[in-house]
Enzyme design. Sequence first.
Site, short mmCIF file in Angstrom:
data_model
loop_
_atom_site.label_atom_id
_atom_site.label_comp_id
_atom_site.label_asym_id
_atom_site.label_seq_id
_atom_site.Cartn_x
_atom_site.Cartn_y
_atom_site.Cartn_z
N ARG A 60 46.29 -50.50 7.62
CA ARG A 60 46.19 -50.94 6.22
C ARG A 60 47.55 -51.46 5.74
O ARG A 60 48.10 -51.00 4.75
CB ARG A 60 45.71 -49.78 5.33
N CYS A 78 48.19 -65.67 4.61
CA CYS A 78 47.92 -66.54 5.76
C CYS A 78 47.23 -65.84 6.94
O CYS A 78 46.25 -66.35 7.49
CB CYS A 78 49.23 -67.14 6.26
N ALA A 91 47.50 -57.80 15.93
CA ALA A 91 48.79 -57.19 16.26
C ALA A 91 49.51 -58.02 17.32
O ALA A 91 48.90 -58.79 18.06
CB ALA A 91 48.57 -55.77 16.77
N ASP A 144 43.63 -46.14 8.41
CA ASP A 144 45.07 -46.03 8.59
C ASP A 144 45.38 -44.68 9.22
O ASP A 144 44.47 -43.88 9.50
CB ASP A 144 45.82 -46.23 7.28
#
Length: 340
Positions: A204, A168, A282, A227
């Site tokens: 990641r 999603c 985030a 990452d």
Amino acid sequence: MTDSETPLIFSLPTKGVKVNSGVVAKQFRDEIKAKVAKMTANGEEAPLLVGLLANRDPAAKQYAEWTGKACRNDGLRYELRSVDDPIDVEAALIDANDDPRVHGIIVYYPIFGQEESFSGASQDDYLRDTVSYKCDVEGLCHSYRTNLYRNVRYLDYPSNSQKCLLPCTALSVVKILEECPGCYDTSKPMGKHLEGKVVTIINRSEIVGRPLAAMLANDGATVYSVDINSIYMFKGGRLNMCEETPESCVRQSSIVVTGVPTKAYRMPTEWIQPNTTVVNVASFKNVDEESLLKVPGVVYVPMVGKVTVAMLERNLMRLYEQFHSPESKAIQNNQKTSQW
């Protein structure tokens, strides 16, 4: 892209533009409302989404509340099942899988986090793979994940009538980028809509960063996956480690996605080039908004939550149509009969 003559998202040549992702979510939620209204007018019940909550994480609880409110506002049914002891989540999940009234399942993570697990590296990952592909609104079970990384878009080759579901939050980023100027070129063939574009994704994670990198690479982009201790490049169906730095990746990119789950992280604004699209997934702001919006032509999307919920609802409708509707069940029964 919207059919409207006026674009949902635009850029300005002299400064950055901050975008409310709700303008993208609205068109999908309106489609869902119309579908549900048609179902109920025909005497069908709206699809039922079941949420499983087994932690005290405020963010998970808030997401559960948002999900329920959005579903009810759009005519969908939602049932939250709280589980007191995390060890009982697997049993509750299997019960939901086997419940014919349930059309979609969402599990609110983290539950076990990085705790050592008898079932593998992570008990949360094990639970994701326990969700039936017929109920997995998050698109994170093993079947959907492996098909995504192999760029397989249907479950039932060669019939190609049952589409794979996509995660999603990652899908919400794609839908936002489709509306941003200069990102997707739909005049090109499928799989090449992002051809020639360079994208950097910072973080990641299994939930967003990794699947999003695969999705954008599957659409033709060169994707740097950054990452904490490595950088990979996704391109043309291949994955390679590379010697780039986070700065060199971002400076090459016309699309940057940030997903670092800590308040301390800030991506230096001087890395961002003019006319770049920056999407923050985030829960914390990973860029300094004031300085970013001074960069000419930047399109900045600070939150994707509204579109994520819309994609959750969209996935629920797709699951219902493919596996649970009267029409899909009739097709499944005919297939069983023909096999005998």
